[in-house]
Design an enzyme around this catalytic site. Structure first.
Site, PDB file in Angstrom:
ATOM      1  N   LYS A  37      -1.899  -3.031   4.277  1.00 18.04           N
ATOM      2  CA  LYS A  37      -1.631  -1.532   3.959  1.00 18.04           C
ATOM      3  C   LYS A  37      -2.573  -0.891   4.591  1.00 18.04           C
ATOM      4  CE  LYS A  37      -5.938  -1.294   1.682  1.00 18.04           C
ATOM      5  NZ  LYS A  37      -6.905  -1.127   2.625  1.00 18.04           N
ATOM      6  N   ASP A  39      -9.009  -4.579  -4.215  1.00 17.68           N
ATOM      7  CA  ASP A  39      -7.544  -4.018  -3.944  1.00 17.68           C
ATOM      8  C   ASP A  39      -6.489  -5.018  -3.753  1.00 17.68           C
ATOM      9  OD1 ASP A  39      -8.486  -5.358  -1.507  1.00 17.68           O
ATOM     10  OD2 ASP A  39      -7.987  -3.807  -0.001  1.00 17.68           O
TER      11      ASP A  39
END
EC number: 2.7.1.148
Length: 270
Positions: free
Chosen positions: A8, A133
């Protein structure tokens, strides 16, 4: 069964305050991209095992987040012994969330392969126990991340069709290193508001707060950002707290890429 955990990028990262628990509250848009590792899980004939190939991963295999994800589920479910293999491609210490993605995909793959019946909400709760995350990669779609980066809100950001260039300058920056030099502050304008603007405005308004302290310490990062703009990027930034720099282009950069051979580079269409 095999899956491909993806990286990401962070579209902006605002560090707003230090928490009583020592962590920081942040605001960032997490956006999935196509640079991937490969993860395979098979039933084992004997004892459970975890093996690695590709980029060298420091630490014992049992300290890897993939193995920790397996151990976490094994506390609540009677999982059989497995053979798990991770082929590491996404660089570490790069701000791309590769290790978190590997852990989240392990949870999803085990849930699917052994029909555990866990919902996305259940998997998110397990993922939060593995890292701030990790939970993002369960649903793996653009979100506005807040608090420690593990609480998510919907956000309308669509980069479909944009060309992304990721450049990792073979420089690993630990999370502890990155946070050591930051000065949290509440922004004058919310990131959600800025990202709703035309992407042509992002260059001057969408900021990764880690750049302020890390660029003076690692001048190559500022140089790479400037180079991406010289190549025609509409927006360029550091991703997360790591050292990967990325550029968003309307069309692919022309000609050979001007980066040293030891750098890791990925490019593709979002």
């Amino acid at each position: 069964m095999i899956q491909f955990p993806n990286a990401k990028i962070n579209l902006g990262l605002q560090l707003v305050e230090k928490r009583p628990d020592g962590f920081h509250n942040l605001v960032s848009c997490f956006y999935p991209v196509g640079w991937t590792d490969a993860l395979e899980i098979l039933p084992a004939q004997g004892e459970a095992s975890f093996t690695l190939s590709g980029l060298p991963v420091p630490g014992a295999p049992t300290a890897n987040l993939c193995w920790k994800a397996y151990e976490l589920l094994r506390k609540d479910f009677e999982l059989p012994a497995i053979q798990m293999h991770l082929h590491k491609v996404i660089p570490m210490g790069a701000g791309l969330g590769g290790g978190s993605a590997d852990a989240a995909f392990t949870l999803k793959l085990l849930n699917q392969q052994f029909e555990l019946g866990l919902s996305d909400e259940n998997l998110i709760e397990y993922a939060r126990q593995l890292g701030s995350d990790c939970a993002f990669f369960i649903q793996n779609q653009p979100v506005l991340a807040v608090e420690k980066g593990d609480v998510f809100a919907p956000i309308e950001v669509n980069l479909k069709g944009w060309h992304l260039l990721l450049v990792y300058p073979n420089l690993a920056i630990s999370t502890a290193q990155a946070y050591a030099g930051v000065s949290p502050r509440f922004p004058e304008k919310s990131l959600k508001t800025i990202l709703a603007q035309d992407i042509s405005t992002w260059k001057t308004e969408v900021v990764n707060d880690f750049e302020e302290s890390l660029f003076p310490k690692y001048p190559v990062l500022a140089e790479l950002k400037a180079q991406l703009y010289e190549m025609g990027a509409v927006y360029a930034s550091m991703s997360g707290s790591g050292s990967t720099m990325y550029g968003l282009f309307q069309t692919p950069p022309a000609g050979p890429l001007p980066f040293p051979r030891e750098y890791s580079v990925w490019q593709g269409v979002l």
